[in-house]
Scaffold this motif. Structure first.
Motif, PDB file in Angstrom:
ATOM      1  N   SER A 146     -14.299  18.397  32.814  1.00  0.00           N
ATOM      2  CA  SER A 146     -14.806  17.483  33.847  1.00  0.00           C
ATOM      3  C   SER A 146     -14.785  16.036  33.360  1.00  0.00           C
ATOM      4  O   SER A 146     -14.435  15.118  34.115  1.00  0.00           O
ATOM      5  CB  SER A 146     -16.230  17.885  34.249  1.00  0.00           C
ATOM      6  OG  SER A 146     -16.234  19.119  34.919  1.00  0.00           O
ATOM      7  N   SER A 147     -15.137  15.817  32.104  1.00  0.00           N
ATOM      8  CA  SER A 147     -15.137  14.447  31.569  1.00  0.00           C
ATOM      9  C   SER A 147     -13.712  13.914  31.450  1.00  0.00           C
ATOM     10  O   SER A 147     -13.467  12.723  31.672  1.00  0.00           O
ATOM     11  CB  SER A 147     -15.836  14.399  30.204  1.00  0.00           C
ATOM     12  OG  SER A 147     -15.228  15.286  29.280  1.00  0.00           O
ATOM     13  N   ALA A 148     -12.748  14.794  31.126  1.00  0.00           N
ATOM     14  CA  ALA A 148     -11.352  14.360  31.038  1.00  0.00           C
ATOM     15  C   ALA A 148     -10.825  13.974  32.413  1.00  0.00           C
ATOM     16  O   ALA A 148     -10.034  13.034  32.544  1.00  0.00           O
ATOM     17  CB  ALA A 148     -10.494  15.461  30.425  1.00  0.00           C
ATOM     18  N   ILE A 149     -11.258  14.695  33.459  1.00  0.00           N
ATOM     19  CA  ILE A 149     -10.835  14.368  34.825  1.00  0.00           C
ATOM     20  C   ILE A 149     -11.344  12.992  35.221  1.00  0.00           C
ATOM     21  O   ILE A 149     -10.613  12.179  35.801  1.00  0.00           O
ATOM     22  CB  ILE A 149     -11.348  15.425  35.821  1.00  0.00           C
ATOM     23  CG1 ILE A 149     -10.687  16.780  35.550  1.00  0.00           C
ATOM     24  CG2 ILE A 149     -11.064  14.988  37.264  1.00  0.00           C
ATOM     25  CD1 ILE A 149     -11.309  17.936  36.319  1.00  0.00           C
ATOM     26  N   THR A 150     -12.594  12.692  34.880  1.00  0.00           N
ATOM     27  CA  THR A 150     -13.165  11.366  35.164  1.00  0.00           C
ATOM     28  C   THR A 150     -12.368  10.286  34.448  1.00  0.00           C
ATOM     29  O   THR A 150     -12.020   9.251  35.029  1.00  0.00           O
ATOM     30  CB  THR A 150     -14.636  11.315  34.720  1.00  0.00           C
ATOM     31  OG1 THR A 150     -15.396  12.271  35.463  1.00  0.00           O
ATOM     32  CG2 THR A 150     -15.227   9.919  34.951  1.00  0.00           C
ATOM     33  N   ASP A 151     -12.066  10.532  33.168  1.00  0.00           N
ATOM     34  CA  ASP A 151     -11.302   9.554  32.393  1.00  0.00           C
ATOM     35  C   ASP A 151      -9.887   9.388  32.943  1.00  0.00           C
ATOM     36  O   ASP A 151      -9.338   8.283  32.944  1.00  0.00           O
ATOM     37  CB  ASP A 151     -11.243   9.980  30.923  1.00  0.00           C
ATOM     38  CG  ASP A 151     -12.602   9.909  30.242  1.00  0.00           C
ATOM     39  OD1 ASP A 151     -13.522   9.292  30.823  1.00  0.00           O
ATOM     40  OD2 ASP A 151     -12.748  10.467  29.139  1.00  0.00           O
ATOM     41  N   LEU A 152      -9.282  10.492  33.406  1.00  0.00           N
ATOM     42  CA  LEU A 152      -7.939  10.414  33.983  1.00  0.00           C
ATOM     43  C   LEU A 152      -7.960   9.574  35.253  1.00  0.00           C
ATOM     44  O   LEU A 152      -7.067   8.737  35.470  1.00  0.00           O
ATOM     45  CB  LEU A 152      -7.416  11.821  34.296  1.00  0.00           C
ATOM     46  CG  LEU A 152      -6.071  11.886  35.026  1.00  0.00           C
ATOM     47  CD1 LEU A 152      -4.965  11.264  34.179  1.00  0.00           C
ATOM     48  CD2 LEU A 152      -5.718  13.338  35.377  1.00  0.00           C
ATOM     49  N   ASN A 153      -8.962   9.767  36.100  1.00  0.00           N
ATOM     50  CA  ASN A 153      -9.093   8.954  37.315  1.00  0.00           C
ATOM     51  C   ASN A 153      -9.147   7.471  36.965  1.00  0.00           C
ATOM     52  O   ASN A 153      -8.486   6.640  37.591  1.00  0.00           O
ATOM     53  CB  ASN A 153     -10.361   9.350  38.074  1.00  0.00           C
ATOM     54  CG  ASN A 153     -10.157  10.560  38.966  1.00  0.00           C
ATOM     55  OD1 ASN A 153      -9.145  10.677  39.642  1.00  0.00           O
ATOM     56  ND2 ASN A 153     -11.113  11.462  38.964  1.00  0.00           N
ATOM     57  N   GLY A 209     -14.297  22.126  34.682  1.00  0.00           N
ATOM     58  CA  GLY A 209     -12.947  21.631  34.486  1.00  0.00           C
ATOM     59  C   GLY A 209     -11.933  22.397  35.314  1.00  0.00           C
ATOM     60  O   GLY A 209     -12.279  23.300  36.074  1.00  0.00           O
ATOM     61  N   VAL A 210     -10.648  22.021  35.161  1.00  0.00           N
ATOM     62  CA  VAL A 210      -9.579  22.663  35.927  1.00  0.00           C
ATOM     63  C   VAL A 210      -8.383  22.950  35.025  1.00  0.00           C
ATOM     64  O   VAL A 210      -8.241  22.366  33.949  1.00  0.00           O
ATOM     65  CB  VAL A 210      -9.107  21.785  37.113  1.00  0.00           C
ATOM     66  CG1 VAL A 210     -10.260  21.460  38.050  1.00  0.00           C
ATOM     67  CG2 VAL A 210      -8.431  20.512  36.609  1.00  0.00           C
ATOM     68  N   ASN A 211      -7.536  23.853  35.493  1.00  0.00           N
ATOM     69  CA  ASN A 211      -6.264  24.118  34.830  1.00  0.00           C
ATOM     70  C   ASN A 211      -5.146  23.544  35.685  1.00  0.00           C
ATOM     71  O   ASN A 211      -5.054  23.831  36.881  1.00  0.00           O
ATOM     72  CB  ASN A 211      -6.038  25.622  34.659  1.00  0.00           C
ATOM     73  CG  ASN A 211      -7.036  26.242  33.704  1.00  0.00           C
ATOM     74  OD1 ASN A 211      -7.352  25.669  32.663  1.00  0.00           O
ATOM     75  ND2 ASN A 211      -7.531  27.414  34.043  1.00  0.00           N
ATOM     76  N   LEU A 212      -4.300  22.710  35.086  1.00  0.00           N
ATOM     77  CA  LEU A 212      -3.120  22.194  35.759  1.00  0.00           C
ATOM     78  C   LEU A 212      -1.952  23.073  35.316  1.00  0.00           C
ATOM     79  O   LEU A 212      -1.550  23.056  34.151  1.00  0.00           O
ATOM     80  CB  LEU A 212      -2.878  20.738  35.369  1.00  0.00           C
ATOM     81  CG  LEU A 212      -1.632  20.056  35.958  1.00  0.00           C
ATOM     82  CD1 LEU A 212      -1.725  20.027  37.483  1.00  0.00           C
ATOM     83  CD2 LEU A 212      -1.494  18.644  35.412  1.00  0.00           C
ATOM     84  N   ASN A 213      -1.442  23.899  36.233  1.00  0.00           N
ATOM     85  CA  ASN A 213      -0.395  24.864  35.912  1.00  0.00           C
ATOM     86  C   ASN A 213       0.962  24.262  36.236  1.00  0.00           C
ATOM     87  O   ASN A 213       1.290  24.056  37.403  1.00  0.00           O
ATOM     88  CB  ASN A 213      -0.613  26.147  36.715  1.00  0.00           C
ATOM     89  CG  ASN A 213      -2.005  26.709  36.501  1.00  0.00           C
ATOM     90  OD1 ASN A 213      -2.407  26.984  35.384  1.00  0.00           O
ATOM     91  ND2 ASN A 213      -2.753  26.868  37.589  1.00  0.00           N
ATOM     92  N   CYS A 214       1.751  23.982  35.218  1.00  0.00           N
ATOM     93  CA  CYS A 214       3.052  23.340  35.394  1.00  0.00           C
ATOM     94  C   CYS A 214       4.150  24.378  35.234  1.00  0.00           C
ATOM     95  O   CYS A 214       4.489  24.781  34.120  1.00  0.00           O
ATOM     96  CB  CYS A 214       3.237  22.229  34.374  1.00  0.00           C
ATOM     97  SG  CYS A 214       1.936  20.973  34.429  1.00  0.00           S
ATOM     98  N   VAL A 215       4.696  24.839  36.365  1.00  0.00           N
ATOM     99  CA  VAL A 215       5.720  25.873  36.368  1.00  0.00           C
ATOM    100  C   VAL A 215       7.050  25.235  36.747  1.00  0.00           C
ATOM    101  O   VAL A 215       7.158  24.593  37.781  1.00  0.00           O
ATOM    102  CB  VAL A 215       5.380  26.993  37.365  1.00  0.00           C
ATOM    103  CG1 VAL A 215       6.373  28.135  37.260  1.00  0.00           C
ATOM    104  CG2 VAL A 215       3.967  27.495  37.131  1.00  0.00           C
TER     105      VAL A 215
END
Length: 225
Positions: A146-153, A209-215
């Protein structure tokens, strides 16, 4: 430095506006696509689970152990997709290889920094981490806390990244900033989410948090961790 709540609210409002005026890919047009637990528009998760039994790791490469049996089980069309994914992801793994990547079962995991001890530890995608990366035969899964998502935004907002290929390049730069080398090929599908990728992560995040699945070959999906 994190942005103020007022600015962050304005930025999110801008992203929402972009969604409604059609500047975002149709692949992200519904919450159902983002919340899905399957790989959309290409290889169903059911097929991935079936193929898992036939794919192992040998000499730092993904290998199909019984091609004919797998083809009989999933059909020639989906077998060709699986075969191509194995080939492409072997190349992807080779391009990204570094001493912190190790074999773990039928996938490879990049070691992550343990902030408490200051030592590198090897582990699979783990909700206790800031960012974590797994390499599988079907693609790459990046865990964002969750903290990484905030930082990414904040990172995307500061750099003015709002859409198209810029979203994939922005995430690539953000990961590089945190010590992860990721090829454009791996994050290419992220561009299909356009500027809404970080907004989508915030929407799907349930606090873990979330998983970003790159296929490769099919759109990326975002799933709750």
């Amino acid at each position: 430095m994190l942005f103020s709540k007022v600015f962050k609210k304005s930025f999110f409002s801008l992203i929402v506006t972009l969604l409604f005026v059609g500047m975002i890919s149709p692949a992200y047009s519904s919450a159902e696509t983002v919340d899905s637990n399957s790989v959309e528009n290409g290889l169903p998760m059911e097929t991935i689970n079936l193929a898992d039994k036939y794919i192992t790791v040998t000499n730092n490469k993904f290998v199909i152990t019984d091609s004919e049996e797998l083809k009989n089980e999933i059909g020639e069309k989906e077998f060709n997709i699986v075969e191509n994914l194995v080939k492409e992801n072997n190349e992807l793994l080779k391009e990204n290889w570094n001493p912190n990547i190790v074999k773990q079962g039928n996938k490879f995991t990049e070691s992550v920094q343990n902030e408490a001890s200051g030592q590198f530890t090897v582990q699979a995608v783990n909700a206790s981490q800031y960012i974590d990366v797994d390499y599988t035969w079907w693609g790459m899964q990046v865990y964002f806390s969750s903290s990484a998502i905030t930082d990414l935004n904040d990172f995307l907002a500061i750099n003015g990244i709002v859409g198209g290929l810029g979203a994939a390049d922005g995430i690539k730069s953000f990961l590089a900033k945190n010590g992860y080398k990721v090829t454009s090929k791996a994050l290419g599908p992220v561009a299909l989410f356009s500027g809404g990728v970080s907004w989508a992560m915030s929407k799907v995040d349930k606090g873990n948090g979330v998983n970003l699945n790159c296929v490769l070959y099919v759109p990326a999906t975002i799933t709750a961790a």
